[in-house]
Design a protein around this motif. Sequence first.
Motif, PDB file in Angstrom:
ATOM      1  N   GLU A  21       0.825  -1.220   0.000  1.00 16.40           N
ATOM      2  CA  GLU A  21       0.000   0.000   0.000  1.00 16.40           C
ATOM      3  C   GLU A  21       0.855   1.263   0.000  1.00 16.40           C
ATOM      4  O   GLU A  21       0.542   2.219  -0.700  1.00 16.40           O
ATOM      5  CB  GLU A  21      -0.937  -0.010   1.206  1.00 16.40           C
ATOM      6  N   ILE A  22       1.927   1.274   0.791  1.00 20.80           N
ATOM      7  CA  ILE A  22       2.747   2.485   0.841  1.00 20.80           C
ATOM      8  C   ILE A  22       3.669   2.589  -0.370  1.00 20.80           C
ATOM      9  O   ILE A  22       4.181   3.663  -0.664  1.00 20.80           O
ATOM     10  CB  ILE A  22       3.536   2.616   2.166  1.00 20.80           C
ATOM     11  N   GLY A  23       3.879   1.487  -1.068  1.00 19.32           N
ATOM     12  CA  GLY A  23       4.609   1.533  -2.332  1.00 19.32           C
ATOM     13  C   GLY A  23       6.104   1.725  -2.223  1.00 19.32           C
ATOM     14  O   GLY A  23       6.715   2.274  -3.147  1.00 19.32           O
ATOM     15  N   VAL A  24       6.702   1.287  -1.140  1.00 19.28           N
ATOM     16  CA  VAL A  24       8.155   1.387  -1.010  1.00 19.28           C
ATOM     17  C   VAL A  24       8.802   0.064  -1.404  1.00 19.28           C
ATOM     18  O   VAL A  24       8.182  -0.994  -1.303  1.00 19.28           O
ATOM     19  CB  VAL A  24       8.571   1.768   0.428  1.00 19.28           C
ATOM     20  N   PRO A  25      10.050   0.111  -1.846  1.00 19.71           N
ATOM     21  CA  PRO A  25      10.719  -1.140  -2.176  1.00 19.71           C
ATOM     22  C   PRO A  25      10.982  -1.962  -0.915  1.00 19.71           C
ATOM     23  O   PRO A  25      11.307  -1.414   0.135  1.00 19.71           O
ATOM     24  CB  PRO A  25      12.039  -0.700  -2.829  1.00 19.71           C
ATOM     25  N   ALA A  78       3.385  -3.252  16.243  1.00 22.25           N
ATOM     26  CA  ALA A  78       4.527  -2.335  16.236  1.00 22.25           C
ATOM     27  C   ALA A  78       4.992  -2.054  14.812  1.00 22.25           C
ATOM     28  O   ALA A  78       5.286  -0.904  14.459  1.00 22.25           O
ATOM     29  CB  ALA A  78       5.671  -2.921  17.063  1.00 22.25           C
ATOM     30  N   ILE A  79       5.046  -3.079  13.985  1.00 26.10           N
ATOM     31  CA  ILE A  79       5.488  -2.904  12.594  1.00 26.10           C
ATOM     32  C   ILE A  79       4.497  -2.042  11.822  1.00 26.10           C
ATOM     33  O   ILE A  79       4.887  -1.119  11.101  1.00 26.10           O
ATOM     34  CB  ILE A  79       5.693  -4.264  11.910  1.00 26.10           C
ATOM     35  N   LEU A  80       3.202  -2.315  11.974  1.00 28.67           N
ATOM     36  CA  LEU A  80       2.195  -1.534  11.253  1.00 28.67           C
ATOM     37  C   LEU A  80       2.205  -0.074  11.693  1.00 28.67           C
ATOM     38  O   LEU A  80       2.106   0.839  10.862  1.00 28.67           O
ATOM     39  CB  LEU A  80       0.810  -2.141  11.456  1.00 28.67           C
ATOM     40  N   LEU A  81       2.318   0.168  12.994  1.00 29.36           N
ATOM     41  CA  LEU A  81       2.373   1.533  13.504  1.00 29.36           C
ATOM     42  C   LEU A  81       3.610   2.253  12.977  1.00 29.36           C
ATOM     43  O   LEU A  81       3.534   3.403  12.521  1.00 29.36           O
ATOM     44  CB  LEU A  81       2.344   1.533  15.032  1.00 29.36           C
ATOM     45  N   TYR A  82       4.751   1.584  13.009  1.00 36.68           N
ATOM     46  CA  TYR A  82       5.982   2.174  12.496  1.00 36.68           C
ATOM     47  C   TYR A  82       5.837   2.575  11.024  1.00 36.68           C
ATOM     48  O   TYR A  82       6.178   3.697  10.641  1.00 36.68           O
ATOM     49  CB  TYR A  82       7.154   1.191  12.662  1.00 36.68           C
ATOM     50  N   LEU A  83       5.338   1.661  10.209  1.00 32.77           N
ATOM     51  CA  LEU A  83       5.199   1.954   8.783  1.00 32.77           C
ATOM     52  C   LEU A  83       4.232   3.105   8.535  1.00 32.77           C
ATOM     53  O   LEU A  83       4.484   3.969   7.687  1.00 32.77           O
ATOM     54  CB  LEU A  83       4.761   0.702   8.022  1.00 32.77           C
ATOM     55  N   ALA A  84       3.123   3.132   9.267  1.00 29.95           N
ATOM     56  CA  ALA A  84       2.148   4.218   9.093  1.00 29.95           C
ATOM     57  C   ALA A  84       2.748   5.565   9.493  1.00 29.95           C
ATOM     58  O   ALA A  84       2.533   6.570   8.805  1.00 29.95           O
ATOM     59  CB  ALA A  84       0.896   3.928   9.916  1.00 29.95           C
ATOM     60  N   LEU A  85       3.517   5.596  10.574  1.00 30.51           N
ATOM     61  CA  LEU A  85       4.135   6.848  11.027  1.00 30.51           C
ATOM     62  C   LEU A  85       5.307   7.253  10.133  1.00 30.51           C
ATOM     63  O   LEU A  85       5.525   8.438   9.885  1.00 30.51           O
ATOM     64  CB  LEU A  85       4.599   6.718  12.477  1.00 30.51           C
ATOM     65  N   ARG A  86       6.051   6.291   9.670  1.00 32.75           N
ATOM     66  CA  ARG A  86       7.225   6.557   8.841  1.00 32.75           C
ATOM     67  C   ARG A  86       6.853   7.012   7.430  1.00 32.75           C
ATOM     68  O   ARG A  86       7.609   7.712   6.771  1.00 32.75           O
ATOM     69  CB  ARG A  86       8.073   5.280   8.771  1.00 32.75           C
ATOM     70  N   HIS A  87       5.653   6.634   6.993  1.00 34.75           N
ATOM     71  CA  HIS A  87       5.198   6.968   5.636  1.00 34.75           C
ATOM     72  C   HIS A  87       3.834   7.657   5.691  1.00 34.75           C
ATOM     73  O   HIS A  87       2.832   7.118   5.222  1.00 34.75           O
ATOM     74  CB  HIS A  87       5.142   5.696   4.779  1.00 34.75           C
ATOM     75  N   GLU A  89       2.567   9.931   4.007  1.00 29.08           N
ATOM     76  CA  GLU A  89       1.972  10.207   2.699  1.00 29.08           C
ATOM     77  C   GLU A  89       0.973   9.126   2.281  1.00 29.08           C
ATOM     78  O   GLU A  89       0.091   9.369   1.465  1.00 29.08           O
ATOM     79  CB  GLU A  89       3.060  10.374   1.627  1.00 29.08           C
ATOM     80  N   ALA A  90       1.066   7.936   2.873  1.00 32.91           N
ATOM     81  CA  ALA A  90       0.140   6.844   2.560  1.00 32.91           C
ATOM     82  C   ALA A  90      -1.200   7.018   3.272  1.00 32.91           C
ATOM     83  O   ALA A  90      -2.167   6.333   2.953  1.00 32.91           O
ATOM     84  CB  ALA A  90       0.753   5.502   2.939  1.00 32.91           C
ATOM     85  N   ASP A  91      -1.244   7.937   4.240  1.00 33.35           N
ATOM     86  CA  ASP A  91      -2.484   8.268   4.951  1.00 33.35           C
ATOM     87  C   ASP A  91      -3.155   7.027   5.561  1.00 33.35           C
ATOM     88  O   ASP A  91      -4.358   6.818   5.424  1.00 33.35           O
ATOM     89  CB  ASP A  91      -3.449   8.995   4.011  1.00 33.35           C
ATOM     90  N   LEU A  92      -2.360   6.205   6.246  1.00 32.26           N
ATOM     91  CA  LEU A  92      -2.872   4.970   6.844  1.00 32.26           C
ATOM     92  C   LEU A  92      -3.264   5.112   8.306  1.00 32.26           C
ATOM     93  O   LEU A  92      -3.892   4.221   8.855  1.00 32.26           O
ATOM     94  CB  LEU A  92      -1.820   3.859   6.723  1.00 32.26           C
ATOM     95  N   LEU A  93      -2.875   6.221   8.939  1.00 37.21           N
ATOM     96  CA  LEU A  93      -3.154   6.393  10.357  1.00 37.21           C
ATOM     97  C   LEU A  93      -3.877   7.716  10.582  1.00 37.21           C
ATOM     98  O   LEU A  93      -3.438   8.756  10.097  1.00 37.21           O
ATOM     99  CB  LEU A  93      -1.838   6.378  11.144  1.00 37.21           C
ATOM    100  N   PRO A  94      -4.999   7.678  11.317  1.00 38.06           N
ATOM    101  CA  PRO A  94      -5.704   8.931  11.612  1.00 38.06           C
ATOM    102  C   PRO A  94      -4.862   9.826  12.527  1.00 38.06           C
ATOM    103  O   PRO A  94      -3.806   9.419  12.994  1.00 38.06           O
ATOM    104  CB  PRO A  94      -6.978   8.464  12.327  1.00 38.06           C
ATOM    105  N   THR A  95      -5.364  11.032  12.795  1.00 36.51           N
ATOM    106  CA  THR A  95      -4.597  11.988  13.595  1.00 36.51           C
ATOM    107  C   THR A  95      -5.258  12.340  14.923  1.00 36.51           C
ATOM    108  O   THR A  95      -4.679  13.086  15.701  1.00 36.51           O
ATOM    109  CB  THR A  95      -4.371  13.285  12.806  1.00 36.51           C
ATOM    110  N   GLU A  96      -6.454  11.819  15.196  1.00 40.44           N
ATOM    111  CA  GLU A  96      -7.135  12.130  16.457  1.00 40.44           C
ATOM    112  C   GLU A  96      -7.159  10.900  17.363  1.00 40.44           C
ATOM    113  O   GLU A  96      -7.071   9.758  16.898  1.00 40.44           O
ATOM    114  CB  GLU A  96      -8.545  12.635  16.174  1.00 40.44           C
TER     115      GLU A  96
END
Length: 111
Positions: A21-25, A78-87, A89-96
């Motif tokens: 989904e985030i499209g990184v190699p 932990a992995i999913l949270l890391y990827l969502a925060l690190r990327h 631009e993929a808009d995978l994690l809400p902000t509230e």
Amino acid sequence: VYRLYYSPGACSMAVHIVLEEIGVPYEKEVILSRGEREGAMTATPEWRAVNPKGRIPALAPVAGSAGGARELLTEVPAILLYLALRHPEADLLPTEAAPIARAVEWMNWLS
């Protein structure tokens, strides 16, 4: 480039989906194949040399460590949270607060 250590058909599929989904190699390495006896591959000295916890999935490189190998992150939430925060631009994690809590709830259910 990320390296995903995974088992086909297991909870590691969630991490695989997010990486797509985030499209990184990234590269994939099978640690426990479908149909193998549970724990057979995760108990090998070769895998324990990579990940002393013996757990899958795992993602590298991620800075730091918490009881495992240096630069190796384990546990699906932990992995999913890391990827969502690190990327972001993929808009995978809400902000509230409540939506973030629901996202973490879902990540834990997936694992």
